[in-house]
Scaffold this motif. Sequence first.
Motif, PDB file in Angstrom:
ATOM      1  N   VAL A 153      13.372  10.191  12.863  1.00  0.00           N
ATOM      2  CA  VAL A 153      14.334   9.783  12.119  1.00  0.00           C
ATOM      3  C   VAL A 153      15.422  10.624  11.941  1.00  0.00           C
ATOM      4  CG1 VAL A 153      14.692   9.165   9.636  1.00  0.00           C
ATOM      5  CG2 VAL A 153      12.452   9.089  10.467  1.00  0.00           C
ATOM      6  N   SER A 154      16.917  10.037  12.181  1.00  0.00           N
ATOM      7  CA  SER A 154      17.953  10.866  12.092  1.00  0.00           C
ATOM      8  C   SER A 154      18.863  10.287  11.150  1.00  0.00           C
ATOM      9  CB  SER A 154      18.672  10.700  13.483  1.00  0.00           C
ATOM     10  OG  SER A 154      19.266   9.245  13.794  1.00  0.00           O
ATOM     11  N   TYR A 155      19.610  11.141  10.220  1.00  0.00           N
ATOM     12  CA  TYR A 155      20.531  10.927   9.307  1.00  0.00           C
ATOM     13  C   TYR A 155      22.034  11.634   9.752  1.00  0.00           C
ATOM     14  CZ  TYR A 155      16.448   9.860   6.298  1.00  0.00           C
ATOM     15  OH  TYR A 155      15.229   9.278   5.921  1.00  0.00           O
ATOM     16  N   GLN A 156      22.916  10.619   9.702  1.00  0.00           N
ATOM     17  CA  GLN A 156      24.215  11.204  10.113  1.00  0.00           C
ATOM     18  C   GLN A 156      25.280  10.561   9.194  1.00  0.00           C
ATOM     19  OE1 GLN A 156      25.569   9.355  13.669  1.00  0.00           O
ATOM     20  NE2 GLN A 156      26.816  11.023  14.319  1.00  0.00           N
ATOM     21  N   LEU A 157      26.259  11.576   8.752  1.00  0.00           N
ATOM     22  CA  LEU A 157      27.422  11.223   8.294  1.00  0.00           C
ATOM     23  C   LEU A 157      28.545  10.870   9.220  1.00  0.00           C
ATOM     24  CD1 LEU A 157      27.790  13.980   5.592  1.00  0.00           C
ATOM     25  CD2 LEU A 157      26.525  11.949   5.432  1.00  0.00           C
ATOM     26  N   THR A 158      28.819   9.457   9.165  1.00  0.00           N
ATOM     27  CA  THR A 158      29.761   9.050  10.298  1.00  0.00           C
ATOM     28  C   THR A 158      31.378   9.193   9.835  1.00  0.00           C
ATOM     29  OG1 THR A 158      30.079   6.774   9.538  1.00  0.00           O
ATOM     30  CG2 THR A 158      28.038   7.313  10.879  1.00  0.00           C
ATOM     31  N   GLY A 159      32.214   8.944  10.606  1.00  0.00           N
ATOM     32  CA  GLY A 159      33.539   9.024  10.223  1.00  0.00           C
ATOM     33  C   GLY A 159      34.089   7.941   9.327  1.00  0.00           C
ATOM     34  N   ASN A 160      33.100   6.912   9.225  1.00  0.00           N
ATOM     35  CA  ASN A 160      33.470   5.569   8.474  1.00  0.00           C
ATOM     36  C   ASN A 160      32.788   6.028   7.124  1.00  0.00           C
ATOM     37  OD1 ASN A 160      34.887   4.515  10.354  1.00  0.00           O
ATOM     38  ND2 ASN A 160      32.909   3.592  11.393  1.00  0.00           N
ATOM     39  N   ASN A 161      32.943   7.084   6.517  1.00  0.00           N
ATOM     40  CA  ASN A 161      32.247   7.549   5.260  1.00  0.00           C
ATOM     41  C   ASN A 161      30.824   6.824   4.926  1.00  0.00           C
ATOM     42  OD1 ASN A 161      34.592   8.975   4.680  1.00  0.00           O
ATOM     43  ND2 ASN A 161      35.651   6.881   4.184  1.00  0.00           N
ATOM     44  N   GLU A 162      30.030   7.069   6.059  1.00  0.00           N
ATOM     45  CA  GLU A 162      28.885   6.404   5.962  1.00  0.00           C
ATOM     46  C   GLU A 162      27.623   7.531   5.981  1.00  0.00           C
ATOM     47  OE1 GLU A 162      30.176   2.527   8.518  1.00  0.00           O
ATOM     48  OE2 GLU A 162      28.909   3.960   9.400  1.00  0.00           O
ATOM     49  N   LEU A 163      26.618   7.120   5.308  1.00  0.00           N
ATOM     50  CA  LEU A 163      25.100   7.936   5.733  1.00  0.00           C
ATOM     51  C   LEU A 163      24.534   6.846   6.690  1.00  0.00           C
ATOM     52  CD1 LEU A 163      23.076  10.194   5.596  1.00  0.00           C
ATOM     53  CD2 LEU A 163      22.395   8.955   3.480  1.00  0.00           C
TER      54      LEU A 163
END
Length: 353
Positions: A153-163
């Motif tokens: 399971v990976s969790y990432q904060l993206t450049g589009n203000n997303e988790l």
Amino acid sequence: MDAAVALPAKEGFQQQKDGKQVDLFYLHNGRLQAAFTNYGARLVSLLAPDKNGVLRDVVLGLDSLQAYEAARSSFLGATVGRYANRIAKGRFSLDGHDYALATNLGEHHLHGGIENFQEKVWEATQPDAATIVFRYHSPDGEEGYPGNMDIEVSYQLTGNNELQASFKATTNKPTVVNLTNHAYFNLNGQGSGSILNHRLQINADYITETDAFAIPTGVLLPVAGTPFNFLEPHTIGERVNDPHPLIQFGHGYDHNFVLRKEKENTRSFAARVIGEQSGIVLEVETTEPGVQLYGANFMKGTVRLRSGAMDEKNSGFCLETQHFPDSPNHAHFPTTRLNPGEVFESVTVFRFL
């Protein structure tokens, strides 16, 4: 940054459990900040700016490993599995083999059983400042499930203000799998009170009808003309006391919505929520066919959150993207079967506007 919305300290988590090291991991991408622990591959804190640029912690979280151990019945922020939601009487069949799972909700199986994934210390790696990857090996027979299963399971904060939450699983025997994250959101900030005035839209024409024990009957119930119709926005509390029997069974919302899908296993719009005080907007997209709306109906005000407030009823809401509850016992539901040589993959995005 104001101390009231600071990320939690590592000290409450840096301990040994079951011979493994528990820790806390920080993620940031410039606008969003988050904290995760490998105890339960769990989201502990998520800071997002409100309409005035003030940071608010928009998930319900606790300060220490011991606090999460004591609050295990709420599944706060945890990665849930092997099977999220319910399996009737803890039983299902595959290829002529009958399997009996651990039962932890009366005679039924909930969120993976007694020693479910939120109880495990996962392996954790942090490839960059915005990403955390958790891995767990679930042995054959764990909680009654067939097959060795490896989960990533990976969790990432993206450049589009997303988790972005990405789930993968493989097995060496035919089995079933249904993975999700069980974060409780309050877009006005944890400890700010009830979420009943949040405005919610869900892209679903049906729910899976249930009995009084929240077990699916197999019927897909149209939302039209019911308090489950969120195709147009409504506040969560507007119909939360409706006399509809399914609302009464759940003491509010605790139901699986069947998402509109033009194509299976593709990412599409699931839900949109607005915090009426903060102005924070949460949009959810997922590859999953369903989403469980849960309004924290069974929180009892017995757990102290990081904000200092108690976990009162309706102090948060969950949007648990998932396959349908009890799918192994309903052939017409989207399949949750996983075979050797296949890879289960699922992606959900929580976008903050």
